[in-house]
Design an enzyme around this catalytic site. Structure first.
Site, PDB file in Angstrom:
ATOM      1  N   HIS A   4       0.800  -1.034  -0.018  1.00 27.32           N
ATOM      2  CA  HIS A   4      -0.337  -0.233  -0.304  1.00 27.32           C
ATOM      3  C   HIS A   4       0.699   1.359   0.210  1.00 27.32           C
ATOM      4  O   HIS A   4       0.640   2.076  -0.441  1.00 27.32           O
ATOM      5  CB  HIS A   4      -1.405   0.507   1.087  1.00 27.32           C
ATOM      6  CG  HIS A   4      -1.799   1.134   1.707  1.00 27.32           C
ATOM      7  ND1 HIS A   4      -2.663   1.005   1.324  1.00 27.32           N
ATOM      8  CD2 HIS A   4      -1.547   2.540   1.635  1.00 27.32           C
ATOM      9  CE1 HIS A   4      -3.282   2.393   1.527  1.00 27.32           C
ATOM     10  NE2 HIS A   4      -2.148   3.191   2.235  1.00 27.32           N
ATOM     11  N   GLU A   5       1.890   0.784   0.812  1.00 25.65           N
ATOM     12  CA  GLU A   5       2.882   2.590   1.544  1.00 25.65           C
ATOM     13  C   GLU A   5       3.616   2.965  -0.605  1.00 25.65           C
ATOM     14  O   GLU A   5       4.036   3.623  -0.884  1.00 25.65           O
ATOM     15  CB  GLU A   5       3.622   2.686   2.118  1.00 25.65           C
ATOM     16  CG  GLU A   5       2.645   1.854   3.300  1.00 25.65           C
ATOM     17  CD  GLU A   5       2.017   3.447   3.847  1.00 25.65           C
ATOM     18  OE1 GLU A   5       2.205   4.781   3.152  1.00 25.65           O
ATOM     19  OE2 GLU A   5       1.325   3.062   4.351  1.00 25.65           O
ATOM     20  N   HIS A  29       1.559   4.326  -2.875  1.00 25.81           N
ATOM     21  CA  HIS A  29       1.456   5.488  -2.843  1.00 25.81           C
ATOM     22  C   HIS A  29       2.919   6.286  -3.377  1.00 25.81           C
ATOM     23  O   HIS A  29       2.674   7.380  -4.436  1.00 25.81           O
ATOM     24  CB  HIS A  29       1.963   6.639  -0.657  1.00 25.81           C
ATOM     25  CG  HIS A  29       0.331   6.311  -0.738  1.00 25.81           C
ATOM     26  ND1 HIS A  29      -0.447   6.976  -1.145  1.00 25.81           N
ATOM     27  CD2 HIS A  29      -0.040   5.195   0.738  1.00 25.81           C
ATOM     28  CE1 HIS A  29      -1.827   6.819  -0.668  1.00 25.81           C
ATOM     29  NE2 HIS A  29      -1.617   6.100   0.753  1.00 25.81           N
ATOM     30  N   GLU A  54      -6.340   7.526  -0.919  1.00 24.87           N
ATOM     31  CA  GLU A  54      -6.577   5.763  -0.178  1.00 24.87           C
ATOM     32  C   GLU A  54      -6.671   4.898  -0.793  1.00 24.87           C
ATOM     33  O   GLU A  54      -6.237   3.449  -1.071  1.00 24.87           O
ATOM     34  CB  GLU A  54      -7.290   6.572   1.154  1.00 24.87           C
ATOM     35  CG  GLU A  54      -5.884   6.908   2.490  1.00 24.87           C
ATOM     36  CD  GLU A  54      -4.683   6.251   2.937  1.00 24.87           C
ATOM     37  OE1 GLU A  54      -4.658   4.790   2.580  1.00 24.87           O
ATOM     38  OE2 GLU A  54      -3.537   6.830   2.445  1.00 24.87           O
TER      39      GLU A  54
END
EC number: 3.4.24.-
Length: 317
Positions: A130-131, A134, A205
């Site tokens: 997930h990071e 980003h 997100e």
């Protein structure tokens, strides 16, 4: 569409900054405000990552100090087609993680010790993916600029409040508002900036959840992690984040959720909605594979027994 929406919201936030400057000091005030916003964005572009890591007292780890965690991030980075980011660990009991950096070549991902203790290996991989999403989407830069402008609007609002209280009786042609109007700006401007910041953060997100699931190949890994994180952040407060709430949107889970009032203006989407979207990415099949997601991850070649043993190990040991 998400990128267009984010661009429009950023433009709106910058415009709000200029409008506040104009309402305080007329056309000259608007120009000064926009120049100030530009200077702050340049500063944030070059220094935001180091500032955030220093604020959180993050320590960098490598193949010697945290071999499994670093190896995991390396494999996920290769899956995502990204350069290897720097990896940090933050001494904080609240389970959480964030990414920072002005571009993929200068990126960093960080996990708290609370997250590393709470989650198993697969769930940590989902969070790191997930990071990295980003980073790939350059959300780290977008959200840093957003926080910088929102903070500048708050600073202008404080100035407007001071001017409205102590200088509202003066007849200044550069100021189109009276004392009451200045106080009104001081109240409404930060609220407007907060709403725009929330909208940008929530959009990014959802996108990072989707791409993160694709990077690790297992949407249920991230869904399971989010379920545990949602409970963890409500149970364990993050004192560092409470002292500086402007950076709350950088985390995978709202670090302010332990405070009742903070949830009214959360910078994150509802966790149940995020988990539901991730579960919708899986394909229901037979009983033997019902828990297997649609895509394969970087450890697909491991047997079930090997994978079970590795889940019991912690990546920072």
């Amino acid at each position: 569409m998400n990128y267009i929406r984010t661009g429009l919201l950023l433009a709106g936030l910058t415009a709000l900054f200029g409008v506040v400057g104009m309402m305080i000091g007329g056309q000259q005030g608007m120009i000064i405000a926009l120049l100030f916003a530009g200077a702050m964005n340049v500063f944030a572009y070059w220094n935001s990552d180091a500032m955030l890591l220093r604020m959180r007292s993050a320590r960098q780890v490598d193949d010697r100090t945290a071999p499994e965690l670093v190896s995991m991030v390396r494999e996920l980075s290769q899956n995502a087609g990204l350069p290897m980011p720097k990896v940090y660990v933050v001494e904080n009991p609240q389970p959480n993680a964030f990414a920072t950096g002005r571009n993929p070549e200068n990126a960093a991902v960080a996990a708290t010790t609370g997250l590393l203790k709470l989650l198993d290996r697969n769930e940590i991989a989902g969070v790191m993916a997930h990071e990295l999403a980003h980073v790939k989407n350059r959300d780290t830069l977008t959200m840093t600029i957003t926080a910088t402008i929102a903070g500048a609007i708050s600073a202008l609002a404080n100035f407007a409040m001071f001017a409205g209280i102590f200088g509202g009786h003066r007849n200044d042609n550069n100021n189109p508002l009276g004392g009451f109007g200045m106080i009104l700006v001081a109240i409404l401007a930060p609220l407007g900036a907060m709403l725009v910041q929330m909208a940008i953060s929530r959009t990014r997100e959802y996108q990072a959840d989707k791409m993160g699931a694709e990077i690790c190949g297992h949407p249920l890994w991230l869904a399971s992690a989010l379920n545990k994180l949602d409970k963890g952040v409500h149970t364990i407060p993050n004192q560092d984040a409470e002292r500086n709430p402007a950076t709350a949107h950088m985390y995978i889970a709202n670090p302010l959720s332990g405070k009742g009032m903070d949830s009214l203006f959360s910078t994150h989407p509802d966790m149940a909605n995020r988990i539901a979207r991730l579960k919708a990415m899986t394909v229901p099949v037979t009983d033997q594979t019902v828990d297997q997601p649609a895509h394969s991850g970087p450890w697909q070649t491991q047997s079930r027994n090997q994978n079970t043993r590795r889940q019991r190990r912690r990546p920072w040991n």
